[in-house]
Design a protein around this motif. Structure first.
Motif, PDB file in Angstrom:
ATOM      1  N   PRO A 292       0.809  -1.226   0.000  1.00  0.00           N
ATOM      2  CA  PRO A 292       0.000   0.000   0.000  1.00  0.00           C
ATOM      3  C   PRO A 292       0.840   1.273   0.000  1.00  0.00           C
ATOM      4  O   PRO A 292       0.413   2.305  -0.534  1.00  0.00           O
ATOM      5  CB  PRO A 292      -0.825  -0.126   1.276  1.00  0.00           C
ATOM      6  N   ALA A 293       2.041   1.216   0.573  1.00  0.00           N
ATOM      7  CA  ALA A 293       2.853   2.431   0.683  1.00  0.00           C
ATOM      8  C   ALA A 293       3.627   2.737  -0.596  1.00  0.00           C
ATOM      9  O   ALA A 293       4.163   3.840  -0.754  1.00  0.00           O
ATOM     10  CB  ALA A 293       3.829   2.288   1.855  1.00  0.00           C
ATOM     11  N   TRP A 294       3.699   1.787  -1.510  1.00  0.00           N
ATOM     12  CA  TRP A 294       4.546   1.920  -2.698  1.00  0.00           C
ATOM     13  C   TRP A 294       4.178   3.147  -3.544  1.00  0.00           C
ATOM     14  O   TRP A 294       5.005   3.996  -3.840  1.00  0.00           O
ATOM     15  CB  TRP A 294       4.443   0.636  -3.517  1.00  0.00           C
ATOM     16  N   SER A 295       2.927   3.243  -3.920  1.00  0.00           N
ATOM     17  CA  SER A 295       2.489   4.344  -4.785  1.00  0.00           C
ATOM     18  C   SER A 295       2.670   5.695  -4.119  1.00  0.00           C
ATOM     19  O   SER A 295       3.065   6.678  -4.766  1.00  0.00           O
ATOM     20  CB  SER A 295       1.031   4.153  -5.200  1.00  0.00           C
ATOM     21  N   GLU A 296       2.400   5.760  -2.839  1.00  0.00           N
ATOM     22  CA  GLU A 296       2.523   7.036  -2.125  1.00  0.00           C
ATOM     23  C   GLU A 296       3.977   7.494  -2.083  1.00  0.00           C
ATOM     24  O   GLU A 296       4.272   8.689  -2.234  1.00  0.00           O
ATOM     25  CB  GLU A 296       1.981   6.882  -0.695  1.00  0.00           C
ATOM     26  N   ILE A 297       4.899   6.540  -1.904  1.00  0.00           N
ATOM     27  CA  ILE A 297       6.312   6.906  -1.857  1.00  0.00           C
ATOM     28  C   ILE A 297       6.784   7.406  -3.226  1.00  0.00           C
ATOM     29  O   ILE A 297       7.510   8.401  -3.311  1.00  0.00           O
ATOM     30  CB  ILE A 297       7.165   5.701  -1.406  1.00  0.00           C
ATOM     31  N   LEU A 298       6.359   6.724  -4.274  1.00  0.00           N
ATOM     32  CA  LEU A 298       6.787   7.122  -5.616  1.00  0.00           C
ATOM     33  C   LEU A 298       6.319   8.531  -5.947  1.00  0.00           C
ATOM     34  O   LEU A 298       7.008   9.290  -6.633  1.00  0.00           O
ATOM     35  CB  LEU A 298       6.260   6.138  -6.664  1.00  0.00           C
ATOM     36  N   LYS A 299       5.150   8.913  -5.430  1.00  0.00           N
ATOM     37  CA  LYS A 299       4.646  10.266  -5.695  1.00  0.00           C
ATOM     38  C   LYS A 299       5.509  11.325  -5.024  1.00  0.00           C
ATOM     39  O   LYS A 299       5.582  12.460  -5.485  1.00  0.00           O
ATOM     40  CB  LYS A 299       3.203  10.382  -5.187  1.00  0.00           C
ATOM     41  N   GLU A 300       6.153  10.958  -3.924  1.00  0.00           N
ATOM     42  CA  GLU A 300       6.938  11.922  -3.166  1.00  0.00           C
ATOM     43  C   GLU A 300       8.359  12.112  -3.713  1.00  0.00           C
ATOM     44  O   GLU A 300       9.039  13.069  -3.347  1.00  0.00           O
ATOM     45  CB  GLU A 300       7.049  11.465  -1.708  1.00  0.00           C
ATOM     46  N   ILE A 301       8.789  11.173  -4.572  1.00  0.00           N
ATOM     47  CA  ILE A 301      10.160  11.259  -5.081  1.00  0.00           C
ATOM     48  C   ILE A 301      10.246  12.348  -6.141  1.00  0.00           C
ATOM     49  O   ILE A 301       9.486  12.385  -7.092  1.00  0.00           O
ATOM     50  CB  ILE A 301      10.612   9.916  -5.687  1.00  0.00           C
ATOM     51  N   ALA A 302      11.174  13.265  -5.971  1.00  0.00           N
ATOM     52  CA  ALA A 302      11.409  14.319  -6.963  1.00  0.00           C
ATOM     53  C   ALA A 302      12.519  13.839  -7.891  1.00  0.00           C
ATOM     54  O   ALA A 302      13.706  13.968  -7.589  1.00  0.00           O
ATOM     55  CB  ALA A 302      11.798  15.623  -6.274  1.00  0.00           C
ATOM     56  N   TRP A 303      12.121  13.268  -9.017  1.00  0.00           N
ATOM     57  CA  TRP A 303      13.116  12.737  -9.947  1.00  0.00           C
ATOM     58  C   TRP A 303      13.831  13.880 -10.657  1.00  0.00           C
ATOM     59  O   TRP A 303      13.235  14.825 -11.119  1.00  0.00           O
ATOM     60  CB  TRP A 303      12.442  11.855 -10.999  1.00  0.00           C
TER      61      TRP A 303
ATOM     62  N   ASP B  96      17.509  10.179   2.755  1.00  0.00           N
ATOM     63  CA  ASP B  96      16.155  10.631   3.077  1.00  0.00           C
ATOM     64  C   ASP B  96      15.116   9.899   2.240  1.00  0.00           C
ATOM     65  O   ASP B  96      14.037   9.531   2.732  1.00  0.00           O
ATOM     66  CB  ASP B  96      16.028  12.142   2.846  1.00  0.00           C
ATOM     67  N   THR B  97      15.442   9.704   0.959  1.00  0.00           N
ATOM     68  CA  THR B  97      14.507   8.994   0.086  1.00  0.00           C
ATOM     69  C   THR B  97      14.389   7.536   0.507  1.00  0.00           C
ATOM     70  O   THR B  97      13.301   6.962   0.520  1.00  0.00           O
ATOM     71  CB  THR B  97      14.973   9.077  -1.380  1.00  0.00           C
ATOM     72  N   LEU B  98      15.524   6.924   0.883  1.00  0.00           N
ATOM     73  CA  LEU B  98      15.483   5.538   1.331  1.00  0.00           C
ATOM     74  C   LEU B  98      14.692   5.394   2.629  1.00  0.00           C
ATOM     75  O   LEU B  98      14.062   4.362   2.870  1.00  0.00           O
ATOM     76  CB  LEU B  98      16.904   5.002   1.516  1.00  0.00           C
TER      77      LEU B  98
ATOM     78  N   GLY C 222      11.346   2.835   3.967  1.00  0.00           N
ATOM     79  CA  GLY C 222      11.325   2.057   5.187  1.00  0.00           C
ATOM     80  C   GLY C 222       9.916   1.701   5.635  1.00  0.00           C
ATOM     81  O   GLY C 222       9.725   0.812   6.462  1.00  0.00           O
ATOM     82  N   LYS C 223       8.929   2.383   5.064  1.00  0.00           N
ATOM     83  CA  LYS C 223       7.537   2.077   5.394  1.00  0.00           C
ATOM     84  C   LYS C 223       7.064   0.770   4.760  1.00  0.00           C
ATOM     85  O   LYS C 223       6.029   0.236   5.133  1.00  0.00           O
ATOM     86  CB  LYS C 223       6.628   3.209   4.920  1.00  0.00           C
TER      87      LYS C 223
ATOM     88  N   SER D  89      17.051  -0.531   5.204  1.00  0.00           N
ATOM     89  CA  SER D  89      17.198  -0.309   6.645  1.00  0.00           C
ATOM     90  C   SER D  89      18.513   0.365   7.011  1.00  0.00           C
ATOM     91  O   SER D  89      18.554   1.277   7.843  1.00  0.00           O
ATOM     92  CB  SER D  89      17.070  -1.638   7.392  1.00  0.00           C
ATOM     93  N   THR D  90      19.613  -0.050   6.366  1.00  0.00           N
ATOM     94  CA  THR D  90      20.921   0.488   6.742  1.00  0.00           C
ATOM     95  C   THR D  90      21.413   1.605   5.822  1.00  0.00           C
ATOM     96  O   THR D  90      22.413   2.253   6.119  1.00  0.00           O
ATOM     97  CB  THR D  90      21.981  -0.631   6.734  1.00  0.00           C
ATOM     98  N   LYS D  91      20.727   1.797   4.690  1.00  0.00           N
ATOM     99  CA  LYS D  91      21.115   2.799   3.665  1.00  0.00           C
ATOM    100  C   LYS D  91      22.427   2.435   2.971  1.00  0.00           C
ATOM    101  O   LYS D  91      22.993   3.245   2.244  1.00  0.00           O
ATOM    102  CB  LYS D  91      21.266   4.211   4.278  1.00  0.00           C
ATOM    103  N   GLU D  92      22.929   1.215   3.196  1.00  0.00           N
ATOM    104  CA  GLU D  92      24.183   0.797   2.588  1.00  0.00           C
ATOM    105  C   GLU D  92      23.982   0.463   1.103  1.00  0.00           C
ATOM    106  O   GLU D  92      23.025  -0.214   0.730  1.00  0.00           O
ATOM    107  CB  GLU D  92      24.742  -0.434   3.300  1.00  0.00           C
ATOM    108  N   HIS D  93      24.911   0.958   0.310  1.00  0.00           N
ATOM    109  CA  HIS D  93      24.917   0.607  -1.115  1.00  0.00           C
ATOM    110  C   HIS D  93      25.641  -0.735  -1.234  1.00  0.00           C
ATOM    111  O   HIS D  93      26.860  -0.818  -1.083  1.00  0.00           O
ATOM    112  CB  HIS D  93      25.640   1.695  -1.913  1.00  0.00           C
ATOM    113  N   VAL D  94      24.894  -1.808  -1.501  1.00  0.00           N
ATOM    114  CA  VAL D  94      25.460  -3.145  -1.408  1.00  0.00           C
ATOM    115  C   VAL D  94      25.901  -3.716  -2.751  1.00  0.00           C
ATOM    116  O   VAL D  94      26.660  -4.691  -2.800  1.00  0.00           O
ATOM    117  CB  VAL D  94      24.449  -4.109  -0.755  1.00  0.00           C
ATOM    118  N   TRP D  95      25.444  -3.105  -3.837  1.00  0.00           N
ATOM    119  CA  TRP D  95      25.825  -3.633  -5.159  1.00  0.00           C
ATOM    120  C   TRP D  95      25.557  -2.572  -6.218  1.00  0.00           C
ATOM    121  O   TRP D  95      24.645  -1.744  -6.078  1.00  0.00           O
ATOM    122  CB  TRP D  95      25.019  -4.889  -5.487  1.00  0.00           C
TER     123      TRP D  95
END
Length: 367
Positions: free
Chosen positions: A89-100, A111-113, A117-118, A152-158
């Motif tokens: 349910p949170a997916w669409s709402e988050i995408l609307k908030e991203i300023a591409w 902050d975007t990550l 987290g929701k 969760s950790t904001k780590e860039h893993v790959w």
């Protein structure tokens, strides 16, 4: 890219890229799939992405739904767990908030990550962009940039940049040759034997596996190239066809990997000719046929020439009169255009002699 990679290529160069009528969009799709295949191999080795942890694929900033779908398949093929973020349910709402924008389409800030987290389903987020699409009459290139970060950790893993280029096939040979059959028959075995012998004596070729073959300069309808390919296929190396026509194209293709080879073979046809050296009275001709090839094989990464040779083969063959009729036509070309004269000409001569005999007999009669 507004709707797909194909749309980008069409906007960049809406052309047919080769004589074989291969559309630029089709080549772009192949290049994209190969780039994703490279990403799949890299993901398989990405230990920082646990196989059981769910990964969601973020839509590309410019709407590349096709690429996103391929990346979902790539995650599964790499042994990772892919989830559909849009079901949360949170997916669409988050995408609307991203300023591409151009600076945020590749690396998401903390902050975007935090907003992701929701999500209840995803623990890692894959995102990226098509960094570059280029096309010409000879090739289409796609550069794909991808990243995975821990929500969760904001780590860039790959992450990685995956570039693939697909060349358009060159013109196909016509098949018919102006080279006489007797000249080809005289030369083919001898030329191939000399090239094979030279290759077998080269110790440096042991480090070469696959060889990309380029067209031979001055070749007649790819005839000399075919002979060279025949010899290579029976040697210690394996010839491959990359649809490239120049050394620069071959180096790009081999450098991009994908098992396309580690060396390049090319050459120049210096001579392919035949001349008459003797003609006998009966019409039989002795001809000398010559073929000279300069050939090279170079390592694609270092440009070292691991094999080079100038192969020249000269042989003689006979042509011309075969049997009494050919000998007669050679001596008297009139018979070649008037074969029936072999019957009526002797009869005409005989009749003339009879008439002449009677004439002389009449003029010399005793009165």
């Amino acid at each position: 890219m507004k709707k797909s990679i194909v749309a980008m290529v069409a906007a960049f160069a809406a052309v047919v890229v080769c004589k074989g009528a291969i559309d630029a969009g089709e080549l772009a799709e192949l290049a994209l799939k190969d780039a994703v295949a490279d990403a799949t191999s890299s993901l398989s080795a990405a230990a920082k992405i646990p196989s059981k942890e769910p990964v969601a694929v973020l839509p590309f900033a410019d709407g590349g739904a096709g690429a996103a779908g391929l990346l979902k398949n790539a995650l599964v093929a790499a042994g990772k767990t892919c989830v559909e973020g849009k079901e949360d349910p949170a997916w669409s709402e988050i995408l609307k908030e991203i300023a591409w924008d151009e600076r945020r389409e590749d690396i998401l800030d903390p902050d975007t990550l935090d907003k992701f987290g929701k999500l209840k389903s995803a623990r890692y987020l894959m995102y990226g962009c098509v960094r570059r699409v280029a096309s010409s009459e000879r090739y289409v290139l796609v550069e794909l940039e991808l990243h995975v970060s821990s929500i969760s950790t904001k780590e860039h893993v790959w992450g990685g940049t995956f570039v693939r280029r697909h060349f358009a096939p060159g013109a196909e040979p016509d098949g018919a040759l102006d080279i006489p059959a007797d000249v080809r028959l005289a030369l083919v075995d001898g030329v191939k034997a000399k090239v094979a012998d030279s290759l077998a004596k080269s110790a440096k070729l042991g480090s070469v596996g696959k060889v990309a073959i380029l067209p031979i300069a001055g070749d007649v309808d790819q005839y000399a190239e075919g002979l060279f390919r025949d010899v290579l296929s029976k040697s210690s190396v394996t010839p491959v066809n990359l649809d490239v026509t120049t050394r620069a194209e071959a180096r790009f293709a081999v450098r991009e990997g994908g098992g396309k080879g580690d060396a390049i073979a090319y050459g120049v046809l210096r001579d392919l000719s035949a001349k008459v050296v003797e003609t006998k009275p009966a019409g039989e001709k002795t001809c000398a046929a010559t073929m000279e090839l300069q050939l090279w094989i170079e390592k694609a990464d270092t440009r070292e020439i691991v094999w080079s040779d100038t192969v020249q083969f000269v042989t003689e063959f006979k042509t011309g009169a075969r049997g009494w009729w050919d000998s007669l036509c050679a001596a008297v070309p009139f018979f070649a255009d008037h074969p029936s004269a072999i019957v009526w000409l002797p009869l005409a001569v005989l009749l003339g002699l009879i008439v002449l005999f009677k004439f002389f007999k009449a003029t010399t009669r005793v009165r």
